[in-house]
Design a protein around this motif. Sequence first.
Motif, mmCIF file in Angstrom:
data_model
loop_
_atom_site.group_PDB
_atom_site.id
_atom_site.type_symbol
_atom_site.label_atom_id
_atom_site.label_comp_id
_atom_site.label_asym_id
_atom_site.label_seq_id
_atom_site.Cartn_x
_atom_site.Cartn_y
_atom_site.Cartn_z
ATOM 1 N N LEU A 88 51.435 43.882 47.021
ATOM 2 C CA LEU A 88 50.230 44.617 46.612
ATOM 3 C C LEU A 88 49.474 43.891 45.495
ATOM 4 O O LEU A 88 48.249 43.779 45.531
ATOM 5 C CB LEU A 88 50.590 46.034 46.153
ATOM 6 N N ILE A 89 50.210 43.385 44.521
ATOM 7 C CA ILE A 89 49.579 42.699 43.393
ATOM 8 C C ILE A 89 48.905 41.417 43.848
ATOM 9 O O ILE A 89 47.762 41.131 43.476
ATOM 10 C CB ILE A 89 50.610 42.424 42.267
ATOM 11 N N LEU A 90 49.598 40.642 44.675
ATOM 12 C CA LEU A 90 49.030 39.372 45.120
ATOM 13 C C LEU A 90 47.865 39.556 46.086
ATOM 14 O O LEU A 90 47.043 38.662 46.241
ATOM 15 C CB LEU A 90 50.111 38.480 45.745
ATOM 16 N N ALA A 91 47.774 40.736 46.708
ATOM 17 C CA ALA A 91 46.661 41.015 47.619
ATOM 18 C C ALA A 91 45.382 41.392 46.863
ATOM 19 O O ALA A 91 44.305 41.415 47.442
ATOM 20 C CB ALA A 91 47.035 42.128 48.590
ATOM 21 N N GLN A 92 45.523 41.674 45.564
ATOM 22 C CA GLN A 92 44.346 42.043 44.780
ATOM 23 C C GLN A 92 43.429 40.843 44.610
ATOM 24 O O GLN A 92 43.883 39.704 44.490
ATOM 25 C CB GLN A 92 44.751 42.528 43.386
ATOM 26 N N ASP A 93 42.130 41.115 44.570
ATOM 27 C CA ASP A 93 41.139 40.085 44.316
ATOM 28 C C ASP A 93 41.006 39.940 42.802
ATOM 29 O O ASP A 93 40.528 40.870 42.138
ATOM 30 C CB ASP A 93 39.806 40.501 44.943
ATOM 31 N N PRO A 94 41.412 38.804 42.237
ATOM 32 C CA PRO A 94 41.381 38.652 40.777
ATOM 33 C C PRO A 94 39.971 38.855 40.200
ATOM 34 O O PRO A 94 39.822 39.457 39.144
ATOM 35 C CB PRO A 94 41.866 37.227 40.536
ATOM 36 N N LYS A 95 38.973 38.371 40.897
ATOM 37 C CA LYS A 95 37.597 38.512 40.410
ATOM 38 C C LYS A 95 37.208 39.991 40.343
ATOM 39 O O LYS A 95 36.605 40.441 39.370
ATOM 40 C CB LYS A 95 36.640 37.750 41.325
ATOM 41 N N GLU A 96 37.599 40.743 41.357
ATOM 42 C CA GLU A 96 37.310 42.182 41.387
ATOM 43 C C GLU A 96 37.998 42.894 40.223
ATOM 44 O O GLU A 96 37.421 43.774 39.587
ATOM 45 C CB GLU A 96 37.769 42.770 42.720
ATOM 46 N N GLU A 97 39.232 42.504 39.929
ATOM 47 C CA GLU A 97 39.970 43.105 38.826
ATOM 48 C C GLU A 97 39.313 42.778 37.486
ATOM 49 O O GLU A 97 39.244 43.632 36.598
ATOM 50 C CB GLU A 97 41.433 42.637 38.836
ATOM 51 N N VAL A 98 38.825 41.558 37.330
ATOM 52 C CA VAL A 98 38.148 41.169 36.091
ATOM 53 C C VAL A 98 36.860 41.964 35.928
ATOM 54 O O VAL A 98 36.529 42.416 34.830
ATOM 55 C CB VAL A 98 37.883 39.641 36.053
ATOM 56 N N LEU A 99 36.133 42.166 37.028
ATOM 57 C CA LEU A 99 34.891 42.932 36.954
ATOM 58 C C LEU A 99 35.154 44.398 36.621
ATOM 59 O O LEU A 99 34.354 45.037 35.934
ATOM 60 C CB LEU A 99 34.077 42.779 38.244
ATOM 61 N N LYS A 100 36.295 44.935 37.063
ATOM 62 C CA LYS A 100 36.672 46.299 36.669
ATOM 63 C C LYS A 100 36.913 46.349 35.155
ATOM 64 O O LYS A 100 36.517 47.301 34.481
ATOM 65 C CB LYS A 100 37.938 46.755 37.404
ATOM 66 N N ALA A 101 37.567 45.332 34.636
ATOM 67 C CA ALA A 101 37.811 45.265 33.196
ATOM 68 C C ALA A 101 36.488 45.148 32.445
ATOM 69 O O ALA A 101 36.304 45.785 31.396
ATOM 70 C CB ALA A 101 38.721 44.077 32.860
ATOM 71 N N PHE A 102 35.554 44.378 32.981
ATOM 72 C CA PHE A 102 34.230 44.245 32.362
ATOM 73 C C PHE A 102 33.581 45.615 32.208
ATOM 74 O O PHE A 102 33.007 45.935 31.168
ATOM 75 C CB PHE A 102 33.337 43.321 33.204
#
Length: 165
Positions: A88-102
């Motif tokens: 599940l973690i590796l399937a996440q889009d890192p860019k999408e996760e960073v934008l959520k943090a933004f």
Amino acid sequence: MSSAKSAVRKKEAPRNLSSDQLNEIQEAFELFDSDKDGSINYHEFKVAMSALGFMKTKSETQQIMQKYDKEATDVISLETFTEIMKELILAQDPKEEVLKAFQLFDSDETGKISFKNLKQVARELGDEISEDELRAMIAEFDKDHDGEISQQEFLDIIMGSTNDI
């Protein structure tokens, strides 16, 4: 080898979880293994996934359990839980996760992180950072010199890239 082929191979390379991520997975498992028998049932599994940031529906959770619970024991071991969470973690889009943090920083939804936004986040986290330090942080990463951090500048900070969104 051409750079295009190299880029494709780079994308296909398997990623691994950090030791911090593996520790978080183990801690979540141990926390929700309420009877400490080395396995978690459906309800414990669903809550443990949620604690790690994966909000799954009842149906999705049941499908995951069925996929991994080959012997139909209705429980998941730490080893299996780690395997599921890694996937599940590796399937996440890192860019999408960073934008959520933004978005967490951009509380006024301007599309930029201002001094005011950064100060608010520091206060909420209990960090005692001086206003001068906060201004210096913005100055260091504010590549277009507008006094704020854009989404692209934030991506560059977190991901270390210079690609456009």
